[in-house]
Enzyme design. Structure first.
Site, PDB file in Angstrom:
ATOM      1  CD  GLU A 121      -2.874   1.341   0.315  1.00 40.43           C
ATOM      2  OE1 GLU A 121      -2.455   1.445  -0.857  1.00 40.43           O
ATOM      3  OE2 GLU A 121      -4.065   1.463   0.629  1.00 40.43           O
ATOM      4  CG  ASP A 122      -0.941   4.795  -1.557  1.00 40.61           C
ATOM      5  OD1 ASP A 122      -1.628   4.127  -0.766  1.00 40.61           O
ATOM      6  OD2 ASP A 122      -1.428   5.665  -2.298  1.00 40.61           O
ATOM      7  CG  ASP A 182      -5.418   9.436   5.843  1.00 39.72           C
ATOM      8  OD1 ASP A 182      -4.705  10.078   6.621  1.00 39.72           O
ATOM      9  OD2 ASP A 182      -6.423   9.926   5.298  1.00 39.72           O
ATOM     10  CG  ASP A 237      -4.057  11.009  -6.463  1.00 41.13           C
ATOM     11  OD1 ASP A 237      -4.018  10.263  -5.461  1.00 41.13           O
ATOM     12  OD2 ASP A 237      -5.106  11.454  -6.941  1.00 41.13           O
TER      13      ASP A 237
HETATM   14  P1  IMP Z   1      -7.563   5.234   4.396  1.00 37.79           P
HETATM   15  O1  IMP Z   1      -6.419   4.683   5.193  1.00 37.79           O
HETATM   16  O2  IMP Z   1      -8.687   4.256   4.173  1.00 37.79           O
HETATM   17  O3  IMP Z   1      -8.049   6.543   4.958  1.00 37.79           O
HETATM   18  O4  IMP Z   1      -7.167   5.574   2.928  1.00 37.79           O
HETATM   19  C1  IMP Z   1      -5.937   5.589   2.468  1.00 37.79           C
HETATM   20  C2  IMP Z   1      -5.988   6.060   1.028  1.00 37.79           C
HETATM   21  O5  IMP Z   1      -6.275   7.473   0.975  1.00 37.79           O
HETATM   22  C3  IMP Z   1      -4.608   5.898   0.458  1.00 37.79           C
HETATM   23  O6  IMP Z   1      -4.479   4.653  -0.165  1.00 37.79           O
HETATM   24  C4  IMP Z   1      -4.489   7.077  -0.476  1.00 37.79           C
HETATM   25  O7  IMP Z   1      -4.965   6.719  -1.745  1.00 37.79           O
HETATM   26  C5  IMP Z   1      -5.378   8.143   0.126  1.00 37.79           C
HETATM   27  N1  IMP Z   1      -4.571   9.120   0.914  1.00 37.79           N
HETATM   28  C6  IMP Z   1      -4.538   9.264   2.256  1.00 37.79           C
HETATM   29  N2  IMP Z   1      -3.689  10.241   2.641  1.00 37.79           N
HETATM   30  C7  IMP Z   1      -3.150  10.726   1.497  1.00 37.79           C
HETATM   31  C8  IMP Z   1      -2.164  11.768   1.223  1.00 37.79           C
HETATM   32  O8  IMP Z   1      -1.595  12.442   2.107  1.00 37.79           O
HETATM   33  N3  IMP Z   1      -1.874  11.962  -0.096  1.00 37.79           N
HETATM   34  C9  IMP Z   1      -2.444  11.256  -1.104  1.00 37.79           C
HETATM   35  N4  IMP Z   1      -3.357  10.284  -0.890  1.00 37.79           N
HETATM   36  C10 IMP Z   1      -3.710  10.024   0.400  1.00 37.79           C
HETATM   37 MG    MG Z   2      -4.225   4.185  -2.219  1.00 37.61          MG
END
Ligand code: IMP
Ligand code: MG
Length: 185
Positions: free
Chosen positions: A107-108, A111, A167
């Site tokens: 995963e990137d 969050d 992005d």
């Molecule tokens: P979460 O952990 O379900 O909130 O979602 C994570 C996804 O939100 C990641 O896979 C990213 O695609 C996107 N995301 C969260 N924070 C960032 C950021 O700082 N920059 C770009 N994309 C983000």
């Molecule tokens: Mg993502």
């Protein structure tokens, strides 16, 4: 002209480099060595969660020196306000039956934790030999769902970041480093 095609504005929104190409490369080399050392003769499947992880996957996979396969998934989570458990919608699924694999989700960024916690729950129902999560970035201060990656290469503060696959409105994925985005410009 599309505002995003204004190159001056485009560059002005790259506030500062948070993690350099060299720092990313060194951390990936180490992560690749760790994954290679864990090889036990069973196949490894790297599962990339699109789109954000495509650059990380490309570099991490080339830092792995044991046999491994690659799969792609596209997942989106839907929530109604305060509810912390959601429904993950898979818009593109893996082709493989994963029951014979050590699965490593690539995963990137983590969050709120919602997307990955749902993806992990879903993949566990498919009975892989093991399931691990490696993320390039972790923003633990933003967590809504209790979720911890097995490996996070970098822990960052609560900034919106771009580059190296990440992005803002589909732009900046091709930056070779991780930068802080300037939303004030
Ligand atoms: P979460 O952990 O379900 O909130 O979602 C994570 C996804 O939100 C990641 O896979 C990213 O695609 C996107 N995301 C969260 N924070 C960032 C950021 O700082 N920059 C770009 N994309 C983000
Ligand atoms: Mg993502």
């Amino acid at each position: 002209m599309d505002e995003k095609c204004n190159t001056e504005l485009y560059h002005s929104r790259i506030k500062r480099v948070l993690i350099t190409q060299e720092e990313i490369a060194a951390a990936i080399k180490e992560a690749g060595e760790e994954i290679s050392a864990s090889f036990d003769g069973h196949p490894i499947l790297l599962v990339s969660i699109l789109k954000g992880s495509f650059v990380f996957l490309a570099d991490l996979s080339r830092a792995i020196t044991v046999p491994c396969e690659i799969g792609f998934m596209c997942a989106k989570s839907y929530y109604n306000g305060t509810v912390s458990a959601g429904v993950v919608k898979i818009t593109m699924d893996l082709e493989q039956d994963i029951s014979n694999y050590h699965v490593i989700i690539v995963e990137d960024i983590i969050d709120t934790g919602r997307t990955l916690s749902d993806v992990v729950k879903l993949l566990k129902t498919r009975n892989p030999l093991s399931l691990k999560v490696v993320t390039l970035l972790d923003k633990p201060s933003r967590r809504i769902v209790d979720f911890k990656a097995d490996k996070a290469l970098f822990t960052i503060p609560d900034h919106f970041v771009i580059g190296y696959g990440l992005d803002c409105a589909e732009y900046y994925r091709n930056l070779p480093y991780i930068a802080e985005y300037d939303a004030t410009k």
